[in-house]
Design a protein around this motif. Structure first.
Motif, PDB file in Angstrom:
ATOM      1  N   PHE A  72       0.980  -1.124   0.125  1.00  0.00           N
ATOM      2  CA  PHE A  72       0.034   0.032   0.048  1.00  0.00           C
ATOM      3  C   PHE A  72       0.994   1.460  -0.116  1.00  0.00           C
ATOM      4  N   GLU A  73       0.689   1.948  -1.163  1.00  0.00           N
ATOM      5  CA  GLU A  73       1.579   3.166  -1.328  1.00  0.00           C
ATOM      6  C   GLU A  73       1.313   4.111  -0.071  1.00  0.00           C
ATOM      7  N   LEU A  74       2.330   4.897   0.309  1.00  0.00           N
ATOM      8  CA  LEU A  74       1.800   5.957   1.383  1.00  0.00           C
ATOM      9  C   LEU A  74       1.385   7.029   0.578  1.00  0.00           C
ATOM     10  N   ARG A  75       0.476   7.657   0.827  1.00  0.00           N
ATOM     11  CA  ARG A  75      -0.011   8.862   0.300  1.00  0.00           C
ATOM     12  C   ARG A  75      -0.495  10.102   1.351  1.00  0.00           C
ATOM     13  N   GLN A  76      -0.158  11.126   1.004  1.00  0.00           N
ATOM     14  CA  GLN A  76      -0.390  12.128   2.242  1.00  0.00           C
ATOM     15  C   GLN A  76      -1.763  12.823   2.269  1.00  0.00           C
ATOM     16  N   THR A  92      -0.944  -4.164   9.772  1.00  0.00           N
ATOM     17  CA  THR A  92      -1.141  -3.323   8.758  1.00  0.00           C
ATOM     18  C   THR A  92      -1.952  -1.914   9.078  1.00  0.00           C
ATOM     19  N   LEU A  93      -2.969  -2.226   9.886  1.00  0.00           N
ATOM     20  CA  LEU A  93      -3.647  -0.904  10.326  1.00  0.00           C
ATOM     21  C   LEU A  93      -2.840  -0.025  10.979  1.00  0.00           C
ATOM     22  N   SER A  94      -2.003  -0.347  12.017  1.00  0.00           N
ATOM     23  CA  SER A  94      -0.922   0.351  12.659  1.00  0.00           C
ATOM     24  C   SER A  94      -0.056   0.934  12.030  1.00  0.00           C
ATOM     25  N   GLN A  95       0.650   0.391  10.843  1.00  0.00           N
ATOM     26  CA  GLN A  95       1.372   1.013  10.082  1.00  0.00           C
ATOM     27  C   GLN A  95       0.885   1.871   9.234  1.00  0.00           C
ATOM     28  N   HIS A  96      -0.247   1.925   8.868  1.00  0.00           N
ATOM     29  CA  HIS A  96      -0.829   2.748   7.883  1.00  0.00           C
ATOM     30  C   HIS A  96      -2.096   3.631   8.251  1.00  0.00           C
ATOM     31  N   GLN A  97      -2.315   3.749   9.583  1.00  0.00           N
ATOM     32  CA  GLN A  97      -3.578   4.419   9.996  1.00  0.00           C
ATOM     33  C   GLN A  97      -3.900   5.816   9.630  1.00  0.00           C
ATOM     34  N   SER A  98      -2.821   6.587   9.130  1.00  0.00           N
ATOM     35  CA  SER A  98      -3.096   7.908   8.359  1.00  0.00           C
ATOM     36  C   SER A  98      -2.641   7.831   6.974  1.00  0.00           C
ATOM     37  N   ASN A  99      -2.555   6.735   6.325  1.00  0.00           N
ATOM     38  CA  ASN A  99      -2.249   6.873   4.821  1.00  0.00           C
ATOM     39  C   ASN A  99      -3.457   6.955   4.114  1.00  0.00           C
ATOM     40  N   CYS A 100      -3.687   8.003   3.402  1.00  0.00           N
ATOM     41  CA  CYS A 100      -4.701   8.568   2.698  1.00  0.00           C
ATOM     42  C   CYS A 100      -4.747   7.625   1.285  1.00  0.00           C
ATOM     43  N   ASN A 101      -4.942   6.538   1.079  1.00  0.00           N
ATOM     44  CA  ASN A 101      -5.052   5.437   0.311  1.00  0.00           C
ATOM     45  C   ASN A 101      -6.220   4.760   0.113  1.00  0.00           C
ATOM     46  N   GLU A 102      -7.198   5.140  -0.694  1.00  0.00           N
ATOM     47  CA  GLU A 102      -8.278   4.620  -0.941  1.00  0.00           C
ATOM     48  C   GLU A 102      -8.326   2.857  -1.178  1.00  0.00           C
ATOM     49  N   HIS A 103      -7.322   2.388  -1.806  1.00  0.00           N
ATOM     50  CA  HIS A 103      -7.032   1.012  -1.659  1.00  0.00           C
ATOM     51  C   HIS A 103      -6.967   0.428  -0.351  1.00  0.00           C
ATOM     52  N   LEU A 104      -6.286   1.003   0.321  1.00  0.00           N
ATOM     53  CA  LEU A 104      -6.100   0.548   1.700  1.00  0.00           C
ATOM     54  C   LEU A 104      -7.223   0.477   2.790  1.00  0.00           C
ATOM     55  N   ASP A 105      -8.122   1.749   2.571  1.00  0.00           N
ATOM     56  CA  ASP A 105      -9.514   1.720   3.286  1.00  0.00           C
ATOM     57  C   ASP A 105     -10.302   0.387   2.881  1.00  0.00           C
ATOM     58  N   GLU A 106     -10.304   0.185   1.515  1.00  0.00           N
ATOM     59  CA  GLU A 106     -11.151  -0.858   1.059  1.00  0.00           C
ATOM     60  C   GLU A 106     -10.488  -2.254   1.373  1.00  0.00           C
ATOM     61  N   ALA A 107      -9.223  -2.342   1.335  1.00  0.00           N
ATOM     62  CA  ALA A 107      -8.630  -3.680   1.778  1.00  0.00           C
ATOM     63  C   ALA A 107      -8.716  -3.954   3.352  1.00  0.00           C
ATOM     64  N   LEU A 108      -8.727  -2.897   4.243  1.00  0.00           N
ATOM     65  CA  LEU A 108      -8.952  -3.463   5.476  1.00  0.00           C
ATOM     66  C   LEU A 108     -10.474  -3.690   5.828  1.00  0.00           C
ATOM     67  N   THR A 109     -11.284  -3.026   5.186  1.00  0.00           N
ATOM     68  CA  THR A 109     -12.772  -3.374   4.894  1.00  0.00           C
ATOM     69  C   THR A 109     -13.184  -4.779   4.633  1.00  0.00           C
ATOM     70  N   HIS A 110     -12.384  -5.197   3.328  1.00  0.00           N
ATOM     71  CA  HIS A 110     -12.818  -6.500   2.928  1.00  0.00           C
ATOM     72  C   HIS A 110     -12.070  -7.531   3.825  1.00  0.00           C
ATOM     73  N   GLN A 111     -10.934  -7.178   4.253  1.00  0.00           N
ATOM     74  CA  GLN A 111     -10.390  -8.330   5.252  1.00  0.00           C
ATOM     75  C   GLN A 111     -11.115  -8.503   6.463  1.00  0.00           C
ATOM     76  N   LEU A 112     -11.517  -7.535   7.135  1.00  0.00           N
ATOM     77  CA  LEU A 112     -12.187  -7.852   8.298  1.00  0.00           C
ATOM     78  C   LEU A 112     -13.555  -8.396   8.189  1.00  0.00           C
TER      79      LEU A 112
END
Length: 335
Positions: free
Chosen positions: A38-42, A153-173
Motif C-alpha cells: 500500500f503506497e503511502l499517500r499524504q 497493517t492498520l497500525s502502520q497505515h492508520q494515517s495513509n490516505c490511500n483508497e485501496h487501503l481503506d477498502e482492503a482493511l474493510t474487505h479483510q475484516l
C-alpha cells in the motif's frame, strides 16, 4: 460504485470432516495483507477532503447501529442504546492498537454492541446452510493470526490516505468474520474511525455502501478478484458526495442559531430529547438537557427545518443508490 481494491483470490480448502461431516463443504479465508503493497499517500484527492466531518460521523454512527432493524423506518436510536457519542466517533487510540483484543473491544463498543463473542468453527455468511452460503468460514483457529496481520497493517497505515487501503482493511475484516454477530457493524465502526483520523469522506462512503448496498459492494470486490478490474460508476459516488456536503452545509448554518448539543443529539439519535442531549454532551446536567430539548422543540427557525430535511435527504439518497432488490439483509453474524 468507484471501488479501487482488487482482493487477491481467497484461499479455498475442503472443510474438515469433524466440523462439516461428509457434505463436501469448501471453506474460504483471505490471504494475509501485505503492508508494503500500500503506497503511502499524504492526502486524498481534494474533492474527498472535508474538515467538518462531525455531523457525518455522528449520523454514520447512528445508522451503523440501527439501519438493519429500521430499514424502512425512521432510523431512531433507542434510548436504551444511547451512550456517549464522542466514544463512537473518535479515531482509534494507541491503546486500541496494542492488541487484537483491544481493537475488537474498541470497535464493538463504538458499534453499540455488548462484549464481543468469537464465532464457532461451524459458521457461514448468508444462506440457510453452508451449501447456500455466500462464504463458508474456516476454523476459528485462523482468526487470531489473520487479525494480527490486519492489526499490523492498520497500525502502520492508520494515517495513509490511500483508497485501496481503506477498502482492503474493510474487505479483510468482513472476510475474516471473527465474531458470532456484529461483523458488519464493527467493520463500519472501523471505517468511521478511519474517516475521523484522516478527515476524509472516502471511508464514510464505503461505510454507507455497506449499510445500504452491502451485497453489491461485496460482489464487486469478489468480481474484481476474478477479473482484475472494477467497473467504474463515478455518478453514484458523486450523488453521495453531494448529499453529504449538503448535510454539512445545513449543519454549519443550524449551529449558528441552534444549540450545538441539540443538533448533535438530532444527528446521533434522530431526536432531541433529554437523554439524547446528555449522550452528546458529557457535562450536561439533566435540567440543562431538558431546557435544550424544550427550546429546540419550540424553535421555528428555518435552519432547524433545513437540517432535518438534509438528514433525511442524505439517508434517502443512499437508499436510492442501492442495487435493485438488494436491500441490506440481516445475515447470520453479519449485521
Amino acid at each position: 460504485m468507484t471501488l479501487h481494491y482488487i482482493p487477491p483470490p481467497l484461499i479455498r480448502s475442503a472443510g474438515e470432516a469433524q466440523i462439516w461431516g461428509t457434505h463436501g463443504v469448501v471453506v474460504s479465508q483471505p490471504q494475509p495483507l501485505r503492508s508494503e503493497a500500500f503506497e503511502l499517500r499524504q492526502a486524498y484527492e481534494p474533492k474527498l477532503l472535508e474538515p467538518d466531518l462531525h455531523p457525518l460521523l455522528l449520523l454514520s454512527s447512528r445508522l451503523n447501529r440501527v439501519h438493519c432493524q429500521a430499514y424502512n423506518g425512521d432510523f431512531l436510536l433507542p434510548v436504551s442504546a444511547v451512550e456517549k457519542a464522542h466514544k463512537a466517533i473518535a479515531p482509534l487510540s494507541p491503546a486500541d492498537l496494542r492488541t487484537t483484543d483491544a481493537l475488537i473491544a474498541s470497535l464493538t463498543s463504538a458499534a453499540g454492541l455488548q462484549a464481543p463473542s468469537l464465532r464457532s468453527d461451524r459458521a457461514w455468511v448468508a444462506g440457510r446452510g453452508p451449501k447456500e452460503a455466500v462464504l463458508v468460514l474456516p476454523p476459528v483457529a485462523v482468526v487470531a493470526p489473520l487479525l494480527a496481520n490486519l492489526l499490523t497493517t492498520l497500525s502502520q497505515h492508520q494515517s495513509n490516505c490511500n483508497e485501496h487501503l481503506d477498502e482492503a482493511l474493510t474487505h479483510q475484516l468482513l472476510t475474516i468474520h471473527p465474531l458470532a454477530d456484529g461483523n458488519g457493524r464493527i467493520t463500519r465502526s472501523l471505517l468511521i474511525k478511519l474517516a475521523a483520523r484522516k478527515r476524509c469522506l472516502f471511508p464514510l462512503y464505503i461505510c454507507w455502501l455497506l449499510m445500504f448496498d452491502k451485497l453489491a459492494t461485496v460482489a464487486s470486490w469478489n468480481d474484481a478478484s476474478l477479473t482484475g478490474q472494477h467497473t467504474p460508476e463515478p455518478a453514484r459516488m458523486e450523488r453521495w458526495l453531494a448529499a453529504a456536503r449538503a448535510l454539512v452545509s445545513a449543519w454549519r448554518e443550524a449551529r449558528k442559531e441552534l444549540d450545538v448539543r441539540a443538533t448533535d443529539a438530532l444527528l446521533f439519535t434522530g431526536a432531541v430529547t433529554e437523554d439524547a442531549v446528555r449522550a452528546v454532551s458529557e457535562n450536561c446536567s439533566p435540567p440543562l438537557a431538558r431546557r435544550i430539548a424544550s427550546t429546540y422543540a419550540a424553535s421555528p427557525l428555518p435552519s432547524k427545518r433545513d437540517l432535518e430535511e438534509a438528514i433525511q435527504t442524505c439517508i434517502g439518497t443512499c437508499k436510492k443508490l442501492a442495487s435493485p432488490a438488494l436491500k441490506p439483509p440481516r445475515t447470520d453474524g453479519d449485521s
